[in-house]
Design a protein around this motif. Structure first.
Motif, PDB file in Angstrom:
ATOM      1  N   ASP A   1      61.519  49.305  22.200  1.00 59.67           N
ATOM      2  CA  ASP A   1      61.073  48.170  21.388  1.00 59.67           C
ATOM      3  C   ASP A   1      59.935  48.611  20.482  1.00 59.67           C
ATOM      4  N   PRO A   2      60.001  48.461  19.186  1.00 59.13           N
ATOM      5  CA  PRO A   2      61.160  47.958  18.440  1.00 59.13           C
ATOM      6  C   PRO A   2      62.172  49.063  18.106  1.00 59.13           C
TER       7      PRO A   2
ATOM      8  N   ARG B   1      65.030  42.805  20.784  1.00 58.78           N
ATOM      9  CA  ARG B   1      64.758  43.713  19.653  1.00 58.78           C
ATOM     10  C   ARG B   1      65.303  45.104  19.948  1.00 58.78           C
TER      11      ARG B   1
END
Lengths: 409, 268
Positions: free
Chosen positions: B29-30, B72
């Protein structure tokens, strides 16, 4: 893997809750261990408690409207030629589907647990509608989790739920359908389980929820057994019971009393999705890999990373990537046969049944089962009895069906 | 041996007379590069052990902040192998122990044996599997143990005393106490004293086992736990990553700052 005779299907699991040693179980966070143990103890006590059974039967009769009709579809039989087609018209139950049985039983259990708050998931909206209806009847506060996409496509049922005083929580995560609603409902229960009871809307989830749901829907086959005897004077030698399978709650109930009869064929019909689509909600038919979803091991539609894949079906109620451990077990033991019908076949079946029978207007879920009946009936002799469980009424789908058929309503 | 490295980390912290600070962020993430930078920044800011989430979309234990992080990572195409790569890269330069926190279906889909092999090669010290409760996890836990990976059993406020004793009896050197009945990242709904009471009970039954306390701990409450073995902050960090992305700031720097602050509060 072997199916035992004389033992209810729901009790054929091992000490860890696995059917056939591998389907089901309680793969849950430690925080849910206690409430699940509590619920398991309570249910085992209640199912042997005569006053509880009497209470259940009272509400099944006077609230749900049991028994639902068992009728011969004369026109459809004549139209198709071949097998005689009967229908268990479960859609005439209160609320228009079989979900009322599970909702009533969970509400009664909730009260016995001394809890005043109940929450549940819903896909097509039937489970949520019936749970909110039962919650209103039994004075329980009610919360329903529903994927945002389903909230839109099943707005008629959402309206009902809100009318019965339930709080409908749209779930925005993932595919915004039933799978996400169940995840969110379980998360909610993880936080609220000291005060609240959870109703899982189908024969999925940790073992105890599979058992309670199938025990509740078993009413369908219990009453049908008597109706079959009244109609034929004996159990027909060649009988096929066709039911749609999403999570698998109506099929589990429709088949329950007949499992020990080897001469009765059990056929489950999954959602094949739109023709040409690969997003079938048919984990049994397509032998999806075995995985863990919502606390239980089952065939589940997933990618090579273990991520649950989106499914696509015209019928919100069948749009679930996993399937009940009971059906995994019935498939693996060879007791039931599973196949799928496409959106288009289901729509055609809906039209043919409605046009021929009027009184029977199946929702898109049982239209999948009718599609299979329509497919096989002409090839069978008139000594063969086909019984289709019309487990839902089409009223909630009228918008979708009208759109697909080009009507304006 | 990786497992002894985790134990050594706890021992070092104990010598300092403080509780260990664990962080939880979702691996990937991300994206892979930023996630690695976040881990480095966390390590440099003084975290003792890093929990790396191998997220699952249909999880039943994550609160909103961690779900956002997971979403994400997954929608960015992060795969299990990517997470192992991030950890392997991180371990090339840092001694800080890494624990994977995940869900059973991720391990099943990868294959249990392969998962363990990969943990060894990328120097993962421990595994927490949220939806694989005792005793169902015992076979897998044994395989972890044989490969010097600590399988961390979970305990919670409603784990009754018999079950607690049984779990502790089977547990490896480290256990995790879920401080309240909730998903991750909700407001702490029990008092710190109540949590510590339960922590003390666990320590009374198993004085030698290290107990990590997690769920609901933030900068406001972390100081209450300075006399325990270890505590985890997760959702607050995931939220910080979300905020940084939304405001086009550097998530690694911001998460690092937050970790420094937590470390200071836990040590003061």
């Amino acid at each position: 893997m072997k199916l035992e005779k004389g033992i209810p299907l729901i009790d054929q699991h091992d000490e860890n809750g696995y059917w056939g040693g591998k389907f089901g179980g309680n793969q849950i966070a430690e925080s849910l261990n206690y409430p699940i143990e509590e619920l398991t103890r309570e249910f085992e006590k209640l199912r042997n408690d005569e006053t509880f059974i009497a209470e259940r039967d009272y509400y099944f009769k006077n609230f749900v409207g049991a028994p639902t009709p068992f009728i011969k579809l004369e026109n459809l039989t004549k139209h198709l030629g071949g097998a005689q087609i009967y229908c268990k018209l479960v859609s005439k139950a209160t609320g228009g589907a079989h979900k009322a049985y599970n909702a009533v039983v969970h509400s009664l259990i909730c009260k016995r647990l001394g809890k005043t708050y109940i929450g549940g998931d819903t896909g097509a909206g039937y489970a949520g509608k019936m749970l909110s209806m039962a919650a209103a009847k039994f004075n329980l506060k009610c919360k329903i989790f529903m994927g945002t996409k389903d909230v839109e496509r099943q707005s008629i049922n959402v309206f009902s739920m809100r009318s019965y005083g339930a709080e409908v929580v749209p779930v925005n995560s993932g595919s915004q359908t039933l799978v996400d609603a169940v995840s969110e409902c379980m998360r909610w229960w993880t936080s609220e389980n000291e005060e609240a009871h959870m109703c899982v809307g189908s024969t999925v989830g940790p073992t105890i929820f599979v058992k309670i749901c199938a025990w509740s829907t078993a009413q369908i086959s219990r009453e049908m057994r008597k109706q079959v005897m009244d109609e034929f004077g004996e159990v027909p030698k060649d009988m096929k019971l066709i039911n749609c399978v999403g999570g698998g709650s109506s099929a589990a109930g429709f088949w329950n009393e007949w499992i020990d009869y080897d001469n009765i064929e059990l056929i489950g019909v999954e959602a094949g999705g739109p023709e040409g689509s690969s997003k079938h909600a048919a984990p049994l038919t397509n032998e999806s890999p075995i995985g863990v979803l919502h606390g239980a091991t089952q065939y589940v539609i997933q990618d090579d990373q273990g991520e649950i894949e989106e499914t696509e079906s015209i019928s919100a109620g069948l749009d679930y990537p996993g399937v009940s451990p009971l059906h995994c077990f019935l498939k693996e033991t060879g007791r039931a046969r599973y196949t799928s019908a496409s959106d288009e076949e289901a729509l055609e079946a809906f039209q043919l049944v409605s046009k021929n029978e009027g009184f029977v207007s199946p929702s898109l879920e049982p239209s999948h089962a009718f599609a299979e009946a329509i497919k096989i009936a002409p090839k069978l002799s008139k000594d063969t009895i086909i019984v289709v469980d019309s487990c839902g009424d089409s009223a909630k789908d009228s918008k979708i069906i009208a759109e697909r058929l080009g009507y304006k309503i | 041996m990786t497992s002894s490295s985790l134990i050594k980390s706890f021992e070092r912290v104990k010598e300092d007379n403080r509780a260990a600070l664990l962080t939880y962020t979702v691996g990937g993430d991300p994206d892979k590069k930023t996630s690695l930078n976040i881990f480095k920044s966390i390590a440099e800011s003084g975290a003792d052990i890093i929990e790396c989430g191998l997220g699952h979309g249909a999880n039943i234990g994550d609160g909103g902040a961690i779900q956002d992080s997971t979403y994400r990572a997954l929608s960015g195409g992060i795969k299990t192998d990517d997470i192992f790569e991030i950890i392997e890269d991180f371990k090339k330069d840092y001694e800080t122990d890494v624990i994977i926190m995940t869900y059973q279906n991720k391990i099943m889909a990868y294959g249990e044996e392969d998962f363990i092999k990969k943990c060894i090669s990328s120097k993962v010290s421990g595994i927490i599997c949220v939806d694989w409760p005792w005793p169902l996890n015992l076979d897998f836990a044994k395989k972890c143990k044989e490969n010097s990976i600590v399988f961390i059993q979970l305990l919670c406020p409603t784990t009754n005393e018999d079950r607690l004793k049984n779990i502790l009896n089977d547990a490896h050197e480290v256990v995790y106490y879920i401080s309240m009945l909730s998903t991750t990242g909700q407001k702490l709904k029990v008092s710190s004293d109540e949590i510590k009471k339960r922590f003390n009970l666990i320590k009374k039954i198993s004085p030698d086992k290290k107990c990590i306390i997690g769920f609901g701990i933030t900068a406001d409450t972390i100081n209450d736990f300075k006399d325990t073995d270890a505590c985890v902050v997760g959702s607050a960090l995931c939220r910080e990553i979300t905020r940084s992305i939304n405001e086009e700031l550097n998530p690694a720097t911001n998460v690092g700052n937050m970790v420094s602050d937590l470390k200071q509060k836990l040590s003061s």
